[in-house]
Design an enzyme around this catalytic site. Structure first.
Site, PDB file in Angstrom:
ATOM      1  N   GLU A 147       0.993  -1.091  -0.029  1.00 20.97           N
ATOM      2  CA  GLU A 147       0.062   0.057   0.117  1.00 20.97           C
ATOM      3  C   GLU A 147       0.876   1.279   0.000  1.00 20.97           C
ATOM      4  O   GLU A 147       1.569   1.290   0.965  1.00 20.97           O
ATOM      5  CB  GLU A 147      -0.790   0.017   1.305  1.00 20.97           C
ATOM      6  N   CYS A 196      -1.430   8.790   3.660  1.00 21.07           N
ATOM      7  CA  CYS A 196      -1.232   8.658   2.292  1.00 21.07           C
ATOM      8  C   CYS A 196      -2.674   9.106   1.481  1.00 21.07           C
ATOM      9  O   CYS A 196      -2.623   9.175   0.516  1.00 21.07           O
ATOM     10  CB  CYS A 196      -1.122   7.143   1.865  1.00 21.07           C
TER      11      CYS A 196
END
Ligand SMILES: Cc1cc2nc3c(=O)[nH]c(=O)nc-3n(C[C@H](O)[C@H](O)[C@H](O)COP(=O)(O)OP(=O)(O)OC[C@H]3O[C@@H](n4cnc5c(N)ncnc54)[C@H](O)[C@@H]3O)c2cc1C
Length: 1012
Positions: free
Chosen positions: A771, A805
């Site tokens: 990720e 993020c």
């Protein structure tokens, strides 16, 4: 205030039995017939009442239970604020054709309602863009009629708004009020406008209030008053900003009170969201303490919301305060206008309960209970703001011996109060909103909701087939309904029985006491953990807080090769035992762990805030997410690891199962030092994979404490090891280990690629879940509400100092609202508090380390024109102010800048499609936001953009486990999504076993089951 604090989440049944019923029942029983009879008379009179305003009928024809009602509300909410024709047309084309207008046309209905429905129906056909209407004639008609339609709809909504808005400015309001024929009515002018987002907004509202008081005071025989919203006077009217409210908001309140006294005008502070209640009381207490109000002034007032469980305690506290300072006060008792918002907030934040009642009849009963408390007070002048016939009748009888007044909203309740037309002693104050259309929309929507909601008394009254005796029922007749279809508690909202993680209400004093007092703890040590034991090593590093470089948070022992080898050996030896460990026991460990995390909020927040520089709020959200991961994955595992029988020919048994693969390595980042660390680790453990956890070195101390809790929760010592240290030193050896099966990584794209290259050398094909980051955009068109856009963008870009993020990196604004948005955004950024993470008032703290600081700074150097509020010079850490950079095209953006830096760029609405393609060309695909009221815009964006998580009309951060599974594509990662249904199976091997049961002597089952 103790009683107020303690009753916020009180059980409503207990409150009913212990407070409401004992107080109201004696009076209710004694006067039941009289109350009932008057209620019925009020209703009958109301039903006879002929409204002069045809729009009122329209509102009730198109209520919110009909699709058309919702369509009209959407139009009303957005149409007037849109500055450009293209977007206006888009909105109309989007909404009008979706209504079934024909169904509202009926001979029995009012002519105006029928004409409107016919007009809507034809308009719908004209603007419809479906294929059957795509003819040349139709397009021509559409082109010709668009301007007319726009003007007509705008005027319609303006007239609708006028139903609720008294006058456009305060002079007009005063002159209109003075012309009102009935002297028993007076007015409370409400200067339209909602919460200020910026200091200039607050200044503007303050000036408006001053002007309103002055103008009203000039000629005020009628005793008109002013209603004031504290949220309009200060952009950070929040409990955690108490100090700033005392320094900035209180003086504004004092000035307005003094002006009101001087001009002999009454004022009333409105009641707003539940989390502002105690703050408002603190400010009022301060006003009393400072003796701002002269003893002769009788015009100081405050609104109290009876839907809040604390309202009774608030009235008792106010009474006590008035007696202590020998000062009267007016209390406007309302039921409350933000019920749906309160329910949503409590569910999202996982509070222990709701601050409001969850049954309408309880709000009604509590209104009566509060009336008794007001009746008992000698210092409070009661003002009852309601349009409910039973509430009015009850109060009318209760207050036979005492002065009081009723209050109603302009545009509502005329029919209800028409009963009192011939009553000389009747007094009613009309809440009269004043302002232009720019400020009216949120108010208008609240009124439309109030008129259209099924639970609303006014709505029921106006239903064609409403039954008078049912309408006149006492709310006491419903007390048996208390347990019927209850609203699930905020912790029980998931239908599958999974518990929502417990949230901490940081507007509550008890929590403020605890979390506001978290101190810089003594430095602690973090060790590697192998076989459940702490393993010291010779490489020991001091970890300093990024928010205070002089503070050593602890010492970290970094793993060397010997420790790593030992950890690997132990895990590999234990692997098959763990794989075959009963699933229910693995799940139990996760659930125990979740409970332990929930019980350790304070020490974990204290440590995480200091080590990772996360604010208290962010730390709590981080732990809550970790808890949700544990409960979600454990629930998924129970389902996933069952043996599934598959259909096939007779004479065989076919079974399909999943099993853990073996050894996993999980590498987690510092920005979610608890949630991601825990999520990756427990996902592997619950699958039966022995796991090495390698957290980011910057958050080693937090990881160590969390890991210890996992062992305490019952994890067998050899099922997982914690290895601390730098990734490049610890990981290569593990990545090459022959037993390795899974690698789960969250972090930068660069590191993900290094891991991938390492794994390419491995003899096996190793499963890698990565990720990585995002270059996330938020698109806002001119139909969006700028205030909402700005609030969501500030949260998305600057919470956690932009170190998420999912954070918003680029804001794309439709050019017609660009300048306005830019201005408001700068103003909102100016109001952010940058500071030490352990202070409750801090919105944003430092970035993680020197390297991050330098990288962000070097990006900022390229943009000398950037906008940055000044930071306090006392800060001693890696602080970067929230920063706004104007760019002219998406192509300028090539890489993610992991910090509090937002780029803003205008776009033209006809370029929406190519804008979406531009977003795709950035190559990332993690999160995306759209703010628009137009479905076709939302559809274009959601269909075109290749992005993992899309958020509509909200912020773009804070994905909830099991609700918004999280993860992206392209440069943003591999999937499967964390907290989603596919995650666990990716960590497992599948097994299919087929057993030919006929091999030993034929198909006995078949032969015995078939009958002739
Ligand atoms: C003069 C005046 C001033 C006002 N000032 C304020 C103010 O400062 N702050 C504010 O918040 N509101 C204010 N209001 C709005 C007011 O709260 C609403 O108009 C009021 O709630 C309607 O009450 P009612 O008795 O007329 O209607 P009713 O229809 O009898 O009651 C509606 C109430 O029931 C509540 N309700 C609906 N469903 C449920 C449920 N399932 N469980 C529990 N409760 C439920 C609604 O939220 C609402 O509060 C003011 C109103 C007036 C008239």
């Amino acid at each position: 205030m103790e009683a107020i604090f303690n009753s916020k989440y009180i059980d409503q049944k207990i409150f009913l039995d212990q407070h409401i019923l004992p107080t109201i029942q004696p009076f209710h029983t004694q006067h039941a017939d009289l109350i009932q009879s008057l209620t019925t008379k009020i209703i009958l009179k109301a039903k006879e009442y002929k409204t002069k305003n045809p729009f009122e009928k329209l509102i009730h024809e198109y209520d919110l239970s009909s699709k058309e009602g919702v369509v009209l509300m959407c139009l009303a909410e957005a149409l007037l604020r849109i500055p450009d024709v293209t977007t206006m047309n888009q909105l109309i084309e989007d909404k009008i054709p979706t209504g079934q207008w024909k169904e509202h046309i009926n001979k029995q209905k009012d002519i105006f309602v029928n004409l409107s429905s016919i007009a809507f129906m034809f308009s719908g056909k004209i603007v419809d863009r479906s294929e059957e209407h795509e003819t040349i004639f139709h397009n021509l008609m559409k082109k010709m009629s668009e301007p007319m339609l726009r003007t007509a709809l705008k005027q319609g909504i303006n007239i609708l708004a006028k139903q609720f808005v008294f006058a456009e400015n305060i002079s007009a309001a005063n002159s209109q009020a003075s012309k009102h024929a009935d002297a028993r009515f007076n007015f409370s002018f409400d200067m339209l406008g909602e919460a200020a987002l910026t200091l200039p907004d607050a200044r503007r509202y303050f000036d408006n209030y001053q002007q309103a008081i002055l103008t009203t005071g000039q000629n005020n025989q009628r005793g008109n008053s002013i209603s004031i919203k504290l949220s309009a006077l200060y952009p950070r009217y929040e409990r955690n900003q108490l100090d700033r409210c005392l320094t900035h908001l209180l003086p504004s309140m004092v000035t307005l009170i003094e002006l009101a006294m001087k001009n002999n005008v009454d004022i009333c502070f409105d009641a707003e969201e539940a989390d502002r209640l105690t703050l408002s009381l603190m400010l009022i207490e301060e006003i009393f303490k400072r003796k701002i109000i002269t003893p002769t002034y009788r015009g100081f007032g405050i609104a109290v919301q009876a839907y809040q469980k604390r309202s009774g305690a608030v009235i008792q506290w106010l009474d006590q305060l008035c007696r202590q300072y020998d000062q009267p006060i007016n209390v406007r008792l309302v039921k409350g206008a933000y019920w749906d918002t309160e329910i949503k907030i409590a569910q999202e934040l996982g509070f222990e309960g709701y601050p409001v009642f969850t049954k309408k009849f309880l709000t009604d009963l509590n209104y009566l209970y509060c009336s008794h408390l007001l009746h008992e007070s000698s210092k409070i002048f009661p003002q009852f703001a309601t349009h409910n016939a039973f509430s009015i009748s009850y109060i009318h009888h209760l207050f036979q011996d005492k002065e009081f007044e009723f209050q109603k909203l302009h545009g509502m309740g005329d029919e209800i109060y028409s009963y009192f037309a011939s009553h000389d002693h009747f007094r009613c104050r009309v809440y009269a909103p004043v302002g232009g259309y720019n400020d009216l929309l949120p108010y208008l929507v609240r009124r439309l909701l109030e008129n259209g909601a099924n639970t609303s008394f006014i709505h029921q009254l106006k239903k064609e087939n409403s039954n008078v005796s049912e309408l006149a029922h006492s709310p006491l007749q419903k007390i048996d309904h208390i347990n019927q279809t209850p609203l699930p508690s905020p912790r029980a909202i998931f239908p599958d029985g999974r518990l929502n993680s417990l949230g901490v209400d940081l507007s509550e004093e008890s929590n403020i006491q605890i979390f506001g007092a978290l101190t810089k703890s003594a430095p602690s040590n973090a060790f590697n953990i192998v076989e459940g034991q702490d393993i010291p090593s010779s490489t020991v590093i001091d970890l300093c807080s990024p928010s205070n470089l002089t503070q050593v948070v602890g010492k970290v022992h970094y793993a060397d090769q010997a420790i790593t080898t030992s950890a690997l050996e132990k895990l590999v030896m234990y692997s098959s035992t763990w794989q075959n460990y009963p699933v229910d026991q693995r799940c139990r460990i996760l659930n125990n762990f979740a409970d332990l995390l929930e019980q350790n909020y304070e020490p974990l927040v204290a440590l995480c805030a200091q080590e990772a520089g996360k604010t208290i709020k962010d730390c709590l959200a981080d732990i809550r997410e970790a808890i949700d991961f544990c409960r979600y994955y454990s629930q998924q595992a129970e389902r996933l690891f069952q043996i599934n029988s598959l259909p096939g020919p007779t004479g065989e048994i076919n079974e399909y199962t999943l099993k853990g693969k073996g050894l996993s390595l999980v590498i987690s980042p510092w920005n979610f030092p608890i949630a991601i660390f825990v999520g990756q680790l427990v996902a592997n453990l619950v699958c039966g994979n022995v796991t090495i956890a390698k957290p980011a070195e910057q958050s080693s101390l937090t990881a160590y404490q969390v890991f210890r809790l996992l062992l305490k929760a019952g994890l067998p010592a050899n099922a997982a090891s914690l290895l601390l240290g730098r990734g490049e030193e610890v990981c290569p050896f593990i990545l090459a280990h022959p037993s390795l099966e899974n690698v789960v990584f969250t972090g930068s794209l660069e590191t993900a690629k290094i891991i991938q290259r390492n794994l390419a050398q491995h003899p096996k094909v190793i499963n890698l879940i990565a990720e990585t980051g995002g270059l996330n955009c938020l698109i806002a068109d001119s139909s969006a509400l700028t205030e909402q856009v700005v609030r969501d963008v500030v949260q998305s870009s600057f919470n956690s100092a932009g170190q998420r993020c999912s954070a918003c990196r680029i804001l794309l604004i439709e050019e017609n609202v660009y300048a306005k948005t830019l201005d408001m955004l700068k103003g909102a950024m100016d109001c952010l508090v940058v500071g030490h993470p352990l202070e409750l008032k801090t919105d944003m703290s430092a970035v993680i380390d020197q390297e991050a600081f330098d990288t962000i700074q070097s990006h900022l150097q390229q943009y000398p024109q950037r906008y940055q509020p000044l930071l306090p010079s006392s800060l001693q850490g890696y602080y970067i102010p929230p920063t706004l950079i104007e760019i002219s095209s998406l192509e300028q953006m090539t890489r993610e800048v992991f910090g509090p830096v937002l780029h803003i760029c205008p776009y033209q609405s006809h370029n929406l499609k190519s804008l979406c393609e531009g977003i795709n060309q950035l190559g990332f695909g993690l999160t995306l936001g759209i703010h628009s009221r137009i479905d076709s815009v939302i559809n274009t964006v959601t269909k075109t953009c290749k992005v993992g998580n899309i958020y509509i009309n909200r912020n773009i951060v804070g994905a909830v486990v099991g609700v918004q599974p999280f993860g992206g594509q392209g440069f943003s990662g591999t999937g499967p999504k964390a907290g989603g249904p596919e995650y666990l199976s990716r960590l497992c091997h599948e097994y299919s076993v087929s057993n030919n049961t006929t091999a030993m002597g034929g198909n006995a089952t078949l032969l015995t089951s078939i009958t002739d």
